[in-house]
Design an enzyme around this catalytic site. Structure first.
Site, PDB file in Angstrom:
ATOM      1  N   GLY A   1       0.791  -1.229   0.000  1.00 41.74           N
ATOM      2  CA  GLY A   1       0.000   0.000   0.000  1.00 41.74           C
ATOM      3  C   GLY A   1       0.820   1.274   0.000  1.00 41.74           C
TER       4      GLY A   1
ATOM      5  N   GLU B   1      -0.830   0.034 -13.906  1.00 41.94           N
ATOM      6  CA  GLU B   1      -1.778  -1.081 -14.062  1.00 41.94           C
ATOM      7  C   GLU B   1      -3.183  -0.538 -14.229  1.00 41.94           C
ATOM      8  OE1 GLU B   1      -1.502  -3.318 -10.397  1.00 41.94           O
ATOM      9  OE2 GLU B   1       0.037  -4.644 -11.230  1.00 41.94           O
TER      10      GLU B   1
ATOM     11  N   HIS C   1      -9.282  -9.079  -1.580  1.00 40.41           N
ATOM     12  CA  HIS C   1      -7.863  -9.409  -1.421  1.00 40.41           C
ATOM     13  C   HIS C   1      -7.768 -10.882  -1.010  1.00 40.41           C
ATOM     14  CE1 HIS C   1      -3.814  -8.624   0.824  1.00 40.41           C
ATOM     15  NE2 HIS C   1      -3.703  -9.445  -0.194  1.00 40.41           N
TER      16      HIS C   1
ATOM     17  N   GLU D   1       1.312  -9.004  -5.626  1.00 40.18           N
ATOM     18  CA  GLU D   1       2.611  -9.035  -4.941  1.00 40.18           C
ATOM     19  C   GLU D   1       2.835 -10.423  -4.353  1.00 40.18           C
ATOM     20  OE1 GLU D   1       2.767  -6.009  -1.861  1.00 40.18           O
ATOM     21  OE2 GLU D   1       2.053  -4.499  -3.274  1.00 40.18           O
TER      22      GLU D   1
ATOM     23  N   ARG E   1       7.704 -14.216   3.312  1.00 37.07           N
ATOM     24  CA  ARG E   1       7.844 -14.405   4.767  1.00 37.07           C
ATOM     25  C   ARG E   1       6.667 -15.223   5.288  1.00 37.07           C
ATOM     26  NH1 ARG E   1       5.363  -9.363   4.056  1.00 37.07           N
ATOM     27  NH2 ARG E   1       3.266  -9.384   4.936  1.00 37.07           N
TER      28      ARG E   1
ATOM     29  N   VAL F   1       1.280 -12.902   9.331  1.00 38.53           N
ATOM     30  CA  VAL F   1       0.504 -12.812  10.574  1.00 38.53           C
ATOM     31  C   VAL F   1      -0.636 -13.827  10.548  1.00 38.53           C
ATOM     32  CG1 VAL F   1      -0.992 -11.319  11.968  1.00 38.53           C
ATOM     33  CG2 VAL F   1       1.052 -10.355  10.873  1.00 38.53           C
TER      34      VAL F   1
HETATM   35  C1  MV4 Z   1      -4.367  -2.324  -6.579  1.00 35.09           C
HETATM   36  C2  MV4 Z   1      -5.686  -1.908  -6.321  1.00 35.09           C
HETATM   37  C3  MV4 Z   1      -6.531  -1.763  -7.403  1.00 35.09           C
HETATM   38  N1  MV4 Z   1      -6.081  -1.990  -8.662  1.00 35.09           N
HETATM   39  N2  MV4 Z   1      -3.968  -2.551  -7.844  1.00 35.09           N
HETATM   40  C4  MV4 Z   1      -2.794  -1.955  -2.109  1.00 35.09           C
HETATM   41  C5  MV4 Z   1      -1.716  -2.707  -1.415  1.00 35.09           C
HETATM   42  C6  MV4 Z   1      -0.897  -3.293  -2.476  1.00 35.09           C
HETATM   43  N3  MV4 Z   1      -0.536  -4.624  -2.065  1.00 35.09           N
HETATM   44  C7  MV4 Z   1      -1.699  -3.271  -3.706  1.00 35.09           C
HETATM   45  N4  MV4 Z   1      -2.872  -2.499  -3.406  1.00 35.09           N
HETATM   46  C8  MV4 Z   1      -3.840  -2.294  -4.320  1.00 35.09           C
HETATM   47  N5  MV4 Z   1      -3.497  -2.527  -5.602  1.00 35.09           N
HETATM   48  C9  MV4 Z   1      -4.812  -2.378  -8.844  1.00 35.09           C
HETATM   49  N6  MV4 Z   1      -4.378  -2.602 -10.087  1.00 35.09           N
HETATM   50  C10 MV4 Z   1      -6.071  -1.698  -4.997  1.00 35.09           C
HETATM   51  C11 MV4 Z   1      -5.141  -1.892  -3.981  1.00 35.09           C
HETATM   52  C12 MV4 Z   1      -5.630  -1.679  -2.650  1.00 35.09           C
HETATM   53  C13 MV4 Z   1      -5.710  -2.746  -1.745  1.00 35.09           C
HETATM   54  C14 MV4 Z   1      -5.284  -4.021  -2.067  1.00 35.09           C
HETATM   55  C15 MV4 Z   1      -5.356  -5.053  -1.150  1.00 35.09           C
HETATM   56  C16 MV4 Z   1      -5.861  -4.813   0.114  1.00 35.09           C
HETATM   57  C17 MV4 Z   1      -6.265  -3.564   0.462  1.00 35.09           C
HETATM   58  C18 MV4 Z   1      -6.188  -2.510  -0.452  1.00 35.09           C
HETATM   59  C19 MV4 Z   1      -6.623  -1.232  -0.089  1.00 35.09           C
HETATM   60  C20 MV4 Z   1      -6.552  -0.220  -0.976  1.00 35.09           C
HETATM   61  C21 MV4 Z   1      -6.041  -0.428  -2.255  1.00 35.09           C
END
Ligand code: MV4
Length: 452
Positions: free
Chosen positions: A166, A201, A209, A288, A292, A295
Site C-alpha cells: 500500500g 496497471e 484481497h 505481490e 515471509r 501474521v
Molecule cells: C491495486 C488496487 C486496485 N487496482 N492494484 C494496495 C496494497 C498493495 N498490495 C496493492 N494495493 C492495491 N493494488 C490495482 N491494479 C487496490 C489496492 C488496494 C488494496 C489491495 C489489497 C488490500 C487492500 C487494499 C486497499 C486499498 C487499495
C-alpha cells in the site's frame, strides 16, 4: 540439522516460533529490546540477549547486533518472523555469509519479489495471471507514458517498484492528472525506497484481497496450501481474515493454486510464501508476493492441519516435504481476529498496563498471544497483541464459535478493537461472505453503531 534458533522478533510471533522450536526439540535464543524486558517469552527461551534500546532501528532492525548475538550464542539458524528484517535480502545474505541458516526463502527470492516490477515479470513468465499493464517501468518520454496509459484504459494505478503493502501508489482517473501524478509518485519512490521506477496497471475498483499460501522445499517440491480472504482491512492493516476465501469456485482457486506452485518451481522458491491477488468479477490478478511467514498463517494451519512454522524450519534444514499436493486438504473454515491495543473508533494506539486478560478457550479455539494480566503493552511497536483463531466444519459454524469466543473475551486496562470484532461478526455483508477491500472503511461507523 538445526539444533538452535535465534528468534529475531518480538511479541506473539516470537512466542509462536518458540513453540514450534520446542516441538521440534530445538533450543531457542531470543533477542529483545529494553522495552521488551518484561515479556514472559524472554524468560521462556533457553537464552535471551538484550540487543538495544526500544527503537526498532536500534534493536530489531540492527543487523550487526542480531548477527553478533547469533555469533555469541553459536545459533545454527535465525528466524526473522514477520516485519522487521524478514524480507531483507541483504540480511539473509549476511546470515548465510556468517555460516548460519536464515529461516526463509533465498536472498535472490527476496530480491526478485522486493522489486514489484521484477516480481510481475517473473509471474507473467511463470504463467500467473497479473493485472493488465506492462511488466516494465514507465519511460521518461511523456508521449510514451500517455500512450501506455491510454492502452491500459483509465482509471489506472501508478505503483512504485520499491513499494508494496500500500505504499507508493496513486490512482489516475483522467489523462490530465497522469504526468503530475507520475512526478509525485516518482519522487515518493525515490525518497522512500531509493527507487524511482514506476509501473502502471489497470485500476480495479472493487476487488477482494485473496491470497494463496505456498511452501517449497530444497528438493524441487512446491505445494499450495489453500486460500485466505484478507479483504477486511483499514489503511492496509488487516483486521479479520479467513480461510478458505468464501464463495469462490474451489476449481478456480485450485487452478490459481497450481499456477502458484508452478511459479515456485520455476523461480526455485524456497520456504513458505504468499501470493497476493486481487479478485474481481470472477477473475484473479496477481499483485505481490510476500516472502515471509504471515501474521494470518494460523487460519491456513487450522484448515490444512499443517504446522507452517515447523515445516518452515524443517524445509530450511533441508528436509524434503513428505506430502504431495493430493495429500493437502482444506477442511472446514477458520477465522482470525487480530486483537490490537487501539481505540475501536479512532484506531489510535492504546499502549499501557493490561489489568484483566480473559481469553476464550476450548475445542476449535486458538489464541496466539504473548500478553497476560499485568503485562504492559509498550508504545514503540505495532499494536497487535494477540490473535483469536477459531475453526468450524462450515463457515457458519466457525462464525458461531467466533461470536461465542468474542463474548467470552474480556480485556481491561487498555483499549482494544474487540468491540469492532463483535460488531463485524454481526455485520450482514460480512456474515454473507465476500466483502471487498473497501467494505470496512466505507461502513466502519455503521458497523460499530449497529452493534451498540
Ligand atoms: C491495486 C488496487 C486496485 N487496482 N492494484 C494496495 C496494497 C498493495 N498490495 C496493492 N494495493 C492495491 N493494488 C490495482 N491494479 C487496490 C489496492 C488496494 C488494496 C489491495 C489489497 C488490500 C487492500 C487494499 C486497499 C486499498 C487499495
Amino acid at each position: 540439522m538445526i539444533r538452535s534458533i535465534l528468534i529475531a522478533n518480538r511479541g506473539e510471533i516470537a512466542l509462536r516460533i518458540m513453540r514450534a522450536c520446542e516441538a521440534l526439540g530445538i533450543e531457542t535464543i531470543v533477542v529483545y529490546s529494553q522495552a521488551d524486558r518484561e515479556a514472559s517469552y524472554v524468560q521462556r527461551a533457553a537464552r535471551s540477549i538484550c540487543i538495544g534500546p526500544a527503537a526498532a532501528s536500534k534493536s530489531y532492525l540492527d543487523q550487526a547486533a542480531i548477527l553478533f548475538a547469533a555469533e555469541v550464542t553459536k545459533a545454527d539458524a535465525i528466524h526473522p518472523g514477520y516485519g522487521f528484517l524478514s524480507e531483507n535480502a541483504e540480511f539473509a545474505e549476511r546470515v548465510n555469509d556468517a555460516g548460519r541458516i536464515l529461516i526463509g526463502p533465498t536472498a535472490e527470492n527476496m530480491r526478485i519479489m522486493g522489486d514489484k516490477i521484477s516480481a510481475k515479470r517473473a509471474m507473467i513468465a511463470a504463467g500467473v495471471p497479473c493485472v493488465p499493464g506492462p511488466d516494465s517501468a514507465l519511460p521518461d518520454d511523456p508521449a510514451a507514458v500517455r500512450a501506455i496509459a491510454r492502452d491500459i484504459g483509465y482509471p489506472i494505478i501508478l505503483k512504485a517498484a520499491g513499494g508494496g503493502g500500500g505504499r507508493g501508489m496513486r490512482v489516475v482517473v483522467m489523462e490530465d492528472e497522469l504526468l503530475p501524478s507520475l512526478a509525485i509518485t516518482r519522487e515518493e519512490g525515490r525518497k522512500a525506497f531509493g527507487n524511482d521506477s514506476i509501473y502502471a496497471e489497470k485500476f480495479l475498483s472493487h476487488p477482494r484481497h485473496i491470497e494463496i499460501q505456498v511452501i517449497a522445499d530444497y528438493h524441487g517440491r512446491a505445494l499450495w496450501l489453500g486460500s485466505r480472504d484478507c479483504s477486511l482491512q483499514r489503511r492496509h492493516q488487516k483486521i479479520l481474515e479467513e480461510a478458505p476465501a468464501p464463495g469462490i469456485d474451489p476449481q478456480l482457486i485450485a487452478s490459481i493454486g497450481e499456477r502458484c506452485a508452478d511459479a515456485c518451481r520455476y523461480l526455485n522458491y524456497r520456504g513458505v510464501g504468499t501470493f497476493e491477488f486481487l479478485y474481481e468479477d470472477g477473475a484473479f490478478y496477481f499483485i505481490e508476493m510476500n516472502t515471509r511467514l504471515q501474521v494470518e498463517h494460523p487460519v491456513t494451519e487450522m484448515t490444512t492441519g499443517i504446522d507452517l512454522v515447523q515445516w518452515q524450519i524443517r524445509v530450511a534444514q533441508g528436509d524434503p516435504l513428505p506430502f504431495k499436493q493430493a495429500d493437502i486438504r482444506c477442511e472446514g473454515h477458520s477465522f482470525e481476529c487480530r486483537i490490537n491495543a487501539e481505540d475501536p473508533k479512532t484506531f489510535m494506539p492504546s499502549p499501557g498496563l493490561i489489568t484483566q486478560w480473559d481469553m476464550p478457550n476450548g475445542p476449535h479455539i486458538r489464541v496466539d498471544t504473548h500478553a497476560f494480566a499485568g503485562y504492559r503493552v509498550p508504545p514503540y511497536y505495532d499494536s497487535l497483541i494477540g490473535k483469536l483463531v477459531v475453526h468450524g466444519t462450515t463457515r457458519d459454524e466457525a462464525l458461531a464459535r467466533l461470536r461465542e469466543a468474542l463474548a467470552e473475551t474480556n480485556i481491561t486496562g487498555i483499549a482494544t478493537n474487540i468491540d469492532l470484532h463483535r460488531a463485524l461478526v454481526n455485520d450482514s455483508a460480512f456474515t454473507k461472505g465476500g466483502v471487498d477491500i473497501h467494505h470496512l472503511e466505507k461502513n466502519h461507523q455503521n458497523i460499530l453503531g449497529s452493534a451498540a
